[in-house]
Structures are given as structure tokens and as C-alpha cells.
Write a protein that holds these residues in place. Structure first.
Motif, PDB file in Angstrom:
ATOM      1  N   GLY A  34       0.819  -1.208   0.000  1.00  0.00           N
ATOM      2  CA  GLY A  34       0.000   0.000   0.000  1.00  0.00           C
ATOM      3  C   GLY A  34       0.850   1.254   0.000  1.00  0.00           C
ATOM      4  N   ALA A  35       1.894   1.262   0.821  1.00  0.00           N
ATOM      5  CA  ALA A  35       2.793   2.411   0.886  1.00  0.00           C
ATOM      6  C   ALA A  35       3.574   2.570  -0.417  1.00  0.00           C
ATOM      7  CB  ALA A  35       3.756   2.253   2.059  1.00  0.00           C
ATOM      8  N   ALA A  36       4.047   1.454  -0.974  1.00  0.00           N
ATOM      9  CA  ALA A  36       4.809   1.511  -2.219  1.00  0.00           C
ATOM     10  C   ALA A  36       3.952   2.002  -3.373  1.00  0.00           C
ATOM     11  CB  ALA A  36       5.387   0.133  -2.547  1.00  0.00           C
ATOM     12  N   LEU A  37       2.701   1.566  -3.414  1.00  0.00           N
ATOM     13  CA  LEU A  37       1.810   1.978  -4.487  1.00  0.00           C
ATOM     14  C   LEU A  37       1.461   3.455  -4.385  1.00  0.00           C
ATOM     15  CD1 LEU A  37       0.454   0.835  -6.961  1.00  0.00           C
ATOM     16  CD2 LEU A  37      -1.518   0.215  -5.560  1.00  0.00           C
ATOM     17  N   ALA A  38       1.236   3.925  -3.159  1.00  0.00           N
ATOM     18  CA  ALA A  38       0.945   5.349  -2.963  1.00  0.00           C
ATOM     19  C   ALA A  38       2.125   6.209  -3.401  1.00  0.00           C
ATOM     20  CB  ALA A  38       0.611   5.618  -1.501  1.00  0.00           C
ATOM     21  N   ALA A  39       3.329   5.797  -2.995  1.00  0.00           N
ATOM     22  CA  ALA A  39       4.521   6.546  -3.382  1.00  0.00           C
ATOM     23  C   ALA A  39       4.720   6.518  -4.889  1.00  0.00           C
ATOM     24  CB  ALA A  39       5.748   5.966  -2.677  1.00  0.00           C
ATOM     25  N   PHE A  40       4.433   5.375  -5.508  1.00  0.00           N
ATOM     26  CA  PHE A  40       4.589   5.268  -6.955  1.00  0.00           C
ATOM     27  C   PHE A  40       3.659   6.230  -7.686  1.00  0.00           C
ATOM     28  CE2 PHE A  40       2.832   3.647 -10.914  1.00  0.00           C
ATOM     29  CZ  PHE A  40       3.980   3.613 -11.697  1.00  0.00           C
ATOM     30  N   VAL A  41       2.395   6.270  -7.282  1.00  0.00           N
ATOM     31  CA  VAL A  41       1.427   7.121  -7.979  1.00  0.00           C
ATOM     32  C   VAL A  41       1.810   8.590  -7.858  1.00  0.00           C
ATOM     33  CG1 VAL A  41      -0.977   7.904  -7.988  1.00  0.00           C
ATOM     34  CG2 VAL A  41      -0.458   5.459  -7.845  1.00  0.00           C
ATOM     35  N   THR A  45       2.746  10.613 -11.259  1.00  0.00           N
ATOM     36  CA  THR A  45       2.003  11.798 -11.703  1.00  0.00           C
ATOM     37  C   THR A  45       2.949  12.972 -11.927  1.00  0.00           C
ATOM     38  OG1 THR A  45       1.529  12.389  -9.393  1.00  0.00           O
ATOM     39  CG2 THR A  45      -0.170  11.166 -10.576  1.00  0.00           C
ATOM     40  N   LEU A  46       3.944  13.111 -11.060  1.00  0.00           N
ATOM     41  CA  LEU A  46       4.899  14.215 -11.196  1.00  0.00           C
ATOM     42  C   LEU A  46       5.884  13.972 -12.338  1.00  0.00           C
ATOM     43  CD1 LEU A  46       5.608  14.910  -7.426  1.00  0.00           C
ATOM     44  CD2 LEU A  46       4.362  16.374  -9.034  1.00  0.00           C
ATOM     45  N   THR A  47       5.997  12.735 -12.779  1.00  0.00           N
ATOM     46  CA  THR A  47       6.839  12.433 -13.931  1.00  0.00           C
ATOM     47  C   THR A  47       6.159  12.859 -15.227  1.00  0.00           C
ATOM     48  OG1 THR A  47       7.842  10.548 -12.797  1.00  0.00           O
ATOM     49  CG2 THR A  47       8.061  10.609 -15.182  1.00  0.00           C
ATOM     50  N   LEU A  48       4.843  12.678 -15.297  1.00  0.00           N
ATOM     51  CA  LEU A  48       4.105  13.001 -16.515  1.00  0.00           C
ATOM     52  C   LEU A  48       3.528  14.412 -16.516  1.00  0.00           C
ATOM     53  CD1 LEU A  48       2.151   9.681 -17.207  1.00  0.00           C
ATOM     54  CD2 LEU A  48       4.294  10.466 -18.197  1.00  0.00           C
ATOM     55  N   ARG A 192      -2.603  21.052 -20.465  1.00  0.00           N
ATOM     56  CA  ARG A 192      -1.830  22.272 -20.209  1.00  0.00           C
ATOM     57  C   ARG A 192      -0.706  22.066 -19.198  1.00  0.00           C
ATOM     58  NH1 ARG A 192      -6.634  25.736 -17.585  1.00  0.00           N
ATOM     59  NH2 ARG A 192      -7.729  24.547 -19.219  1.00  0.00           N
ATOM     60  N   TRP A 193      -0.794  20.953 -18.416  1.00  0.00           N
ATOM     61  CA  TRP A 193       0.223  20.730 -17.375  1.00  0.00           C
ATOM     62  C   TRP A 193       1.152  19.562 -17.695  1.00  0.00           C
ATOM     63  CZ3 TRP A 193      -4.875  21.326 -14.827  1.00  0.00           C
ATOM     64  CH2 TRP A 193      -5.065  22.636 -14.379  1.00  0.00           C
ATOM     65  N   ARG A 194       1.067  19.028 -18.900  1.00  0.00           N
ATOM     66  CA  ARG A 194       1.951  17.918 -19.251  1.00  0.00           C
ATOM     67  C   ARG A 194       3.400  18.393 -19.319  1.00  0.00           C
ATOM     68  NH1 ARG A 194      -0.697  14.198 -24.036  1.00  0.00           N
ATOM     69  NH2 ARG A 194      -2.721  13.820 -23.038  1.00  0.00           N
ATOM     70  N   ARG A 195       4.288  17.529 -18.917  1.00  0.00           N
ATOM     71  CA  ARG A 195       5.703  17.828 -19.072  1.00  0.00           C
ATOM     72  C   ARG A 195       6.102  17.576 -20.523  1.00  0.00           C
ATOM     73  NH1 ARG A 195       8.223  18.849 -14.360  1.00  0.00           N
ATOM     74  NH2 ARG A 195       7.321  18.029 -12.426  1.00  0.00           N
ATOM     75  N   GLU A 196       6.953  18.412 -21.041  1.00  0.00           N
ATOM     76  CA  GLU A 196       7.424  18.309 -22.423  1.00  0.00           C
ATOM     77  C   GLU A 196       6.241  18.073 -23.365  1.00  0.00           C
ATOM     78  OE1 GLU A 196      10.378  15.287 -22.629  1.00  0.00           O
ATOM     79  OE2 GLU A 196      11.636  16.187 -21.083  1.00  0.00           O
ATOM     80  N   PRO A 197       5.354  19.032 -23.489  1.00  0.00           N
ATOM     81  CA  PRO A 197       4.107  18.828 -24.230  1.00  0.00           C
ATOM     82  C   PRO A 197       4.283  18.443 -25.688  1.00  0.00           C
ATOM     83  CG  PRO A 197       4.496  21.165 -23.801  1.00  0.00           C
ATOM     84  CD  PRO A 197       5.490  20.403 -22.982  1.00  0.00           C
ATOM     85  N   THR A 205       8.467   4.854 -18.728  1.00  0.00           N
ATOM     86  CA  THR A 205       7.518   5.521 -17.831  1.00  0.00           C
ATOM     87  C   THR A 205       6.102   5.019 -18.073  1.00  0.00           C
ATOM     88  OG1 THR A 205       8.899   7.500 -17.728  1.00  0.00           O
ATOM     89  CG2 THR A 205       6.575   7.756 -17.133  1.00  0.00           C
ATOM     90  N   LEU A 206       5.750   4.830 -19.339  1.00  0.00           N
ATOM     91  CA  LEU A 206       4.405   4.378 -19.672  1.00  0.00           C
ATOM     92  C   LEU A 206       4.221   2.875 -19.460  1.00  0.00           C
ATOM     93  CD1 LEU A 206       3.891   6.446 -22.944  1.00  0.00           C
ATOM     94  CD2 LEU A 206       3.013   6.961 -20.656  1.00  0.00           C
ATOM     95  N   LEU A 207       5.323   2.141 -19.391  1.00  0.00           N
ATOM     96  CA  LEU A 207       5.240   0.695 -19.185  1.00  0.00           C
ATOM     97  C   LEU A 207       4.923   0.337 -17.738  1.00  0.00           C
ATOM     98  CD1 LEU A 207       5.645  -2.200 -20.320  1.00  0.00           C
ATOM     99  CD2 LEU A 207       8.085  -1.946 -19.763  1.00  0.00           C
ATOM    100  N   MET A 208       5.340   1.186 -16.799  1.00  0.00           N
ATOM    101  CA  MET A 208       5.174   0.862 -15.381  1.00  0.00           C
ATOM    102  C   MET A 208       3.729   0.547 -14.993  1.00  0.00           C
ATOM    103  SD  MET A 208       7.743   3.627 -13.619  1.00  0.00           S
ATOM    104  CE  MET A 208       9.436   3.804 -14.195  1.00  0.00           C
TER     105      MET A 208
END
Length: 279
Positions: A34-41, A45-48, A192-197, A205-208
């Protein structure tokens, strides 16, 4: 690298929890995953998205999930009448754990839908199509997990159970409706908030999320190994073995969650022109 480390920890904890059901190890493993999944999300989100986009996603997901869950507890819409049995803090009859689950699962479904729809879509098509695909991905998980969660894990009970596995049709409608509202609202503002639009997100990143989606399906299949001779009582006093519920849900996981993972991987690792798919 940090993202893959969290995925690895989560995956190991998930397998451990599934294979140690009914033992003290299960509780520890569930806390870790649960902790690992929360940290991952949060990290993903901050990666994308830039921080404002990540905050917007969490705000939309929490508001919509909690709002409709509370509405259904009070009125029966949109999920039908039910009672949560989760332990821990809650508000208006909705455990915070349930809202957390919505936020995490919806994020995974959103990214998987982005992969399947493709980044080369026009803006209008993306805004309309991606929320629909994400909705059915999320609903596919619910189709698999709800009979198990209700009758094997005892996490909630329905006021009017129905269907072959005791889950009313209204519950599935509620998941689709809630998911669609959540995704549709976010899709209208997220670009409007995507990184590197102008660039496509890195393939890794998308495979995870696809790996995690596979792990969630695997969890159900592994849990079936430890069901034993336990039974569940469905509507009308009908008693069925939990192994029957698990075997049915396992089969559904292959054709819903497994299909999503297969399509996502095929989109990420195409055999044709790589410029038309996520790279």
C-alpha cells in the motif's frame, strides 16, 4: 530508476501477501505494498505532469470518488445500496481507504488509456476517446475484484445482492459512471500541465502502469491457491465454494486486465512505424 524500484517493491509485497493469506505476514506485506503503491502514484504523476497537473488530478479524483461514494451510501445512487466494512477512519460512511483505492486505480487506468489511444491523436479525439477507454479499463478491474472483495475478503456487503456472483448490476454501472466523470473532467484540463508537451513520454515511464496492472491480475490468480474449502453465502441463502468465485474471477482477469496489458505492451513496442505510438 526510483519508479521501477517502487514497482519492484510493490510487486514483491503483492506476491507475498497473496501467497501468505491468513497469516501474520499478510498484514505486513499489505502495508508495504500500500505504501509503495501510494509513493509510486505520486512520483508517476509528477513524472508526466507538472505539480499543478498532479494536484489537479488528485483533487478531481478525490472529489469525484468521495462524492459519488458518499451519495451512494446515503441514497443508493450510483452504485446501489451497500455498506463498507473497511477498518480505519471514514467520513459520511466512506472509508478513506476506498478513496485511496479510487485515486490509485484511476491513475493506472488513465495512463493505460493514454498508451492505447496514442499520443498522436488530435486533441478533440483524445479528450473524448481517452476517458471512455480509461473508464472501461477501470471497470474491468472492478468486474474481477468485487465478488472477491465482497465475499472472500468481507470488505463490503450489498443491500440487494444479485447476479451469479452476488454483485448487483448497479454496482458496475456506478463504477463506469464515476470513472467516466472523473476521467472526462481531468481530460478537459490535463494537457496544459503535461511535461514536455511536444514530446512523447519515455516508453519505460508508460510501461510501469502496465506492469502493475499485470501484478493486480496476478494477485487474484495467486490468492486462489490458498482458498481451500471455504464457502460464501450469496443471495437467497445460496452457498458456493470460494474457489468457484476465484476461478471465475481469475478467468475474467485474463480477458479483461490481461487484454489491456497485452494491448498496452503492443502499443509501446510496435513492429511498425514507431512514430505513431508512444516511445
Amino acid at each position: 530508476m526510483a519508479g521501477w524500484c517502487l514497482v519492484a517493491v510493490w510487486f514483491a509485497a503483492t506476491v507475498t501477501a497473496a501467497l501468505s493469506a491468513g497469516t501474520p505476514i499478510q498484514n505486513v506485506a499489505e502495508a508495504v505494498y500500500g505504501a509503495a503503491l501510494a509513493a509510486f502514484v505520486v512520483l508517476h504523476t509528477l513524472t508526466l505532469y507538472r505539480p499543478a497537473g498532479a494536484i489537479t488530478y488528485f483533487a478531481v479524483a478525490v472529489t469525484v470518488a468521495f462524492g459519488f461514494e458518499a451519495c451512494s451510501v446515503a441514497t443508493g445512487f450510483p452504485f446501489g445500496s451497500y455498506v463498507h466494512h473497511f477498518e480505519g477512519p471514514r467520513a459520511l460512511g466512506v472509508p478513506f481507504t476506498v478513496v485511496f483505492g479510487w485515486v490509485v486505480l484511476a491513475w493506472l487506468a488513465w495512463v493505460l488509456a493514454r498508451v492505447i489511444v496514442g499520443e498522436d491523436r488530435g486533441h478533440r479525439a483524445f479528450v473524448i476517446v481517452t476517458p471512455v477507454i480509461a473508464t472501461f479499463i477501470l471497470g474491468g478491474y472492478d468486474l474481477v475484484i468485487d465478488p472477491i472483495a465482497a465475499y472472500a475478503r468481507g470488505l463490503y456487503s450489498y443491500g440487494s445482492p444479485s447476479g451469479a456472483l452476488g454483485v448487483p448490476l448497479s454496482n458496475y454501472f456506478g463504477w463506469l459512471f464515476t470513472g467516466w466523470v472523473m476521467f472526462q473532467v481531468f481530460s478537459l484540463v490535463e494537457r496544459r500541465w503535461r511535461r514536455e508537451p511536444t514530446a512523447t513520454p519515455p516508453r519505460a515511464t508508460l510501461l510501469m502502469p502496465a506492469v502493475i496492472w499485470f501484478g493486480l491480475a496476478l494477485q487474484v490468480n495467486l490468492e486462489m491457491l490458498r482458498v481451500g474449502d471455504a464457502t460464501a453465502t450469496l443471495q437467497g441463502g445460496r452457498v458456493i465454494p470460494l474457489s468457484d468465485i476465484y476461478s471465475t474471477c481469475c478467468a475474467m482477469s485474463w480477458f479483461t486486465m490481461g487484454l489491456v496489458v497485452a494491448i498496452s505492451v503492443a502499443r509501446l513496442y510496435p513492429g511498425g512505424d514507431p512514430t505513431t505510438t508512444p516511445r
